[in-house]
Design a protein around this motif. Structure first.
Motif, PDB file in Angstrom:
ATOM      1  N   ALA A 161      -2.287  -0.226 -11.093  1.00  0.00           N
ATOM      2  CA  ALA A 161      -1.121  -0.622 -10.295  1.00  0.00           C
ATOM      3  C   ALA A 161      -0.657   0.570  -9.482  1.00  0.00           C
ATOM      4  O   ALA A 161      -0.747   1.727  -9.920  1.00  0.00           O
ATOM      5  N   VAL A 162      -0.153   0.281  -8.281  1.00  0.00           N
ATOM      6  CA  VAL A 162       0.401   1.333  -7.429  1.00  0.00           C
ATOM      7  C   VAL A 162       1.742   0.860  -6.881  1.00  0.00           C
ATOM      8  O   VAL A 162       1.906  -0.313  -6.531  1.00  0.00           O
ATOM      9  N   ILE A 163       2.704   1.759  -6.872  1.00  0.00           N
ATOM     10  CA  ILE A 163       4.006   1.508  -6.251  1.00  0.00           C
ATOM     11  C   ILE A 163       4.062   2.332  -4.981  1.00  0.00           C
ATOM     12  O   ILE A 163       3.929   3.560  -5.018  1.00  0.00           O
ATOM     13  N   LEU A 164       4.244   1.668  -3.850  1.00  0.00           N
ATOM     14  CA  LEU A 164       4.262   2.327  -2.546  1.00  0.00           C
ATOM     15  C   LEU A 164       5.693   2.370  -2.027  1.00  0.00           C
ATOM     16  O   LEU A 164       6.354   1.337  -1.927  1.00  0.00           O
ATOM     17  N   ARG A 224     -10.379  -0.179  -7.468  1.00  0.00           N
ATOM     18  CA  ARG A 224      -9.612  -1.320  -6.966  1.00  0.00           C
ATOM     19  C   ARG A 224      -8.238  -1.376  -7.626  1.00  0.00           C
ATOM     20  O   ARG A 224      -8.083  -1.160  -8.820  1.00  0.00           O
ATOM     21  N   VAL A 225      -7.220  -1.662  -6.808  1.00  0.00           N
ATOM     22  CA  VAL A 225      -5.857  -1.826  -7.307  1.00  0.00           C
ATOM     23  C   VAL A 225      -5.637  -3.301  -7.649  1.00  0.00           C
ATOM     24  O   VAL A 225      -5.936  -4.187  -6.837  1.00  0.00           O
ATOM     25  N   LYS A 264      -3.135  -6.511   4.073  1.00  0.00           N
ATOM     26  CA  LYS A 264      -4.555  -6.695   4.364  1.00  0.00           C
ATOM     27  C   LYS A 264      -5.414  -6.300   3.167  1.00  0.00           C
ATOM     28  O   LYS A 264      -6.354  -7.019   2.789  1.00  0.00           O
ATOM     29  N   TYR A 265      -5.077  -5.180   2.550  1.00  0.00           N
ATOM     30  CA  TYR A 265      -5.829  -4.708   1.380  1.00  0.00           C
ATOM     31  C   TYR A 265      -5.711  -5.717   0.239  1.00  0.00           C
ATOM     32  O   TYR A 265      -6.708  -6.060  -0.407  1.00  0.00           O
ATOM     33  N   ALA A 266      -4.479  -6.200  -0.015  1.00  0.00           N
ATOM     34  CA  ALA A 266      -4.261  -7.135  -1.126  1.00  0.00           C
ATOM     35  C   ALA A 266      -5.052  -8.427  -0.917  1.00  0.00           C
ATOM     36  O   ALA A 266      -5.640  -8.967  -1.866  1.00  0.00           O
ATOM     37  N   ILE A 280      -2.513  -8.528  -6.597  1.00  0.00           N
ATOM     38  CA  ILE A 280      -1.169  -9.085  -6.615  1.00  0.00           C
ATOM     39  C   ILE A 280      -0.288  -8.215  -5.727  1.00  0.00           C
ATOM     40  O   ILE A 280      -0.239  -6.996  -5.904  1.00  0.00           O
ATOM     41  N   LEU A 281       0.412  -8.829  -4.778  1.00  0.00           N
ATOM     42  CA  LEU A 281       1.211  -8.096  -3.798  1.00  0.00           C
ATOM     43  C   LEU A 281       2.683  -8.445  -3.982  1.00  0.00           C
ATOM     44  O   LEU A 281       3.082  -9.601  -3.830  1.00  0.00           O
TER      45      LEU A 281
END
Length: 384
Positions: free
Chosen positions: A3-6, A89-90, A108-110, A116-117
């Protein structure tokens, strides 16, 4: 699972946004996700570091010139693209607020990676907050995103019922998570002066909080009442208050002896000052959209230290605050109504204050501890 938080905030600098992002990261970690926060704090030279057990890195460059700031903003998307291409992969991508081109790339990546976005929605500006009103670029961008940008596959965390209802109407999977605290990390050790009532405000008044009403209300009090009051302001100096807050010089001469401006301090110093405060105070223009959509982090933080709040009701505060129990609820933001609230606080007995302090802490534990919202977040991630 990754998971990543942007975020474009200066994580981890201890402000309200950074605190929320840290706790969202910890919620993901509790669910077994290897989580990293990518923000715009002090440069980490694109290498990861750790803060309170949360991995993070900054996309900010080393320089601070005007052109560097422009590069930081418009270059976030390209840095994100390069960084993601070099990683596994996230699975979950939680986006706070980014430049629009970076938001589009995240989407686009999601879609490509079937990730999950999620967007954490914490504000919807009112034009009245800005000098340029509805033509301010920040207002326009925020309004565009909330009104048109978020479409499926975006899922939404709304900080308020107002935002939750709005995104539900747009057909998006949405949950509500109010401002959160790690209550276990905040020990409510009160050290109040029995000879004075300390009422504290922490933050930058700006255009959100009706700060001038507080100063004017202090002027309405009797001289004897003012001798028993300290209004402690953290976040601005006395000179800044004169520049930024509208009140007359004659009123300042009346109130100056009980107003104590400390200036900006680190979050730990704010918490220490809260230990000495009998109450905090917060007044907002509850009829405006910014107050309906947001949720003041100052309130859970105050309650977590066992400090009840003097406030008018905005956002979802009425769901948690009860007059005479954990708060003094103002009838309105009118100066005379604010003065009535201050007067109630000043004349309250030590036993009454202590009872409210205990109730305030219990409210924080019962309603605002971040671990309470683990199931909601899992449900949002798993929603089909």
């Amino acid at each position: 699972m990754n998971a990543v938080i942007l975020t474009y905030s200066r994580f981890p600098n201890g402000d309200a946004g950074a605190v929320r992002q840290e706790l969202l990261a910890k919620l993901l970690i509790l669910q077994g996700y290897k989580t990293i926060v990518v923000g715009m704090g002090e440069s980490t030279h694109y290498k990861s570091r750790y803060y309170n057990g949360v991995e993070y890195l900054s996309f900010r460059g080393n320089k601070s010139s005007f052109f560097s700031r422009i590069s930081n903003y418009f270059g976030y998307a390209s840095r994100l693209r390069k960084w993601l291409s070099a990683r596994e992969r996230v699975d979950v991508m939680l986006v706070i607020d980014l430049p629009l081109n970076a938001m589009r790339y995240a989407e686009k990546y999601a879609k490509r990676e079937q990730a999950i976005l999620i967007h954490d929605s914490v504000e919807w500006y009112s034009a009245e907050e800005f000098k340029l009103h509805w033509i301010d670029p920040n207002y326009l961008l925020n309004h565009y995103k909330n009104s048109f940008f978020y479409q499926k596959p975006w899922k939404i965390i709304g900080i308020s019922s107002y935002l939750e209802r709005h995104f539900h109407r747009m057909g998006l999977d949405t949950i509500r998570i109010p401002a959160m605290m790690d209550t276990a990390s905040i020990r409510p050790g009160k050290r109040c002066d029995p000879q004075k009532t300390v009422i504290m405000y922490a933050g930058s008044p700006g255009r959100k909080d009706c700060f001038s009403q507080i100063v004017s209300a202090i002027g309405v009090l009797s001289e004897e009442e003012r001798t028993r009051l300290e209004f402690r302001v953290i976040g601005i100096t006395q000179a800044q208050m004169h520049d930024e807050v509208e009140f007359s010089n004659s009123n300042w001469e009346i109130v100056k002896n009980c107003v104590n401006c400390i200036g900006k301090v680190q979050r730990q110093e704010v918490l220490k000052n809260l230990e000495e405060a009998d109450f905090t105070v917060l007044i907002r223009m509850s009829e405006l959209r910014y107050a309906k959509a947001g949720f003041p982090t100052k309130v859970p933080e105050s309650l977590a230290t066992g400090t009840p709040v003097i406030c008018n009701l905005s956002s979802d505060l009425g769901m948690y605050l009860k007059d005479g129990e954990n708060a003094i609820i103002l009838k309105s933001r009118d100066v005379n109504d604010v003065a009535i609230g201050l007067r109630r606080a000043i004349h309250m007995s030590e036993a009454e204050k202590r009872k409210m302090q205990i109730a305030a802490r219990k409210t924080a534990e019962r309603c605002f501890d971040y671990k309470l919202y683990a199931e909601e977040l899992v449900g949002l991630i798993q929603a089909k």
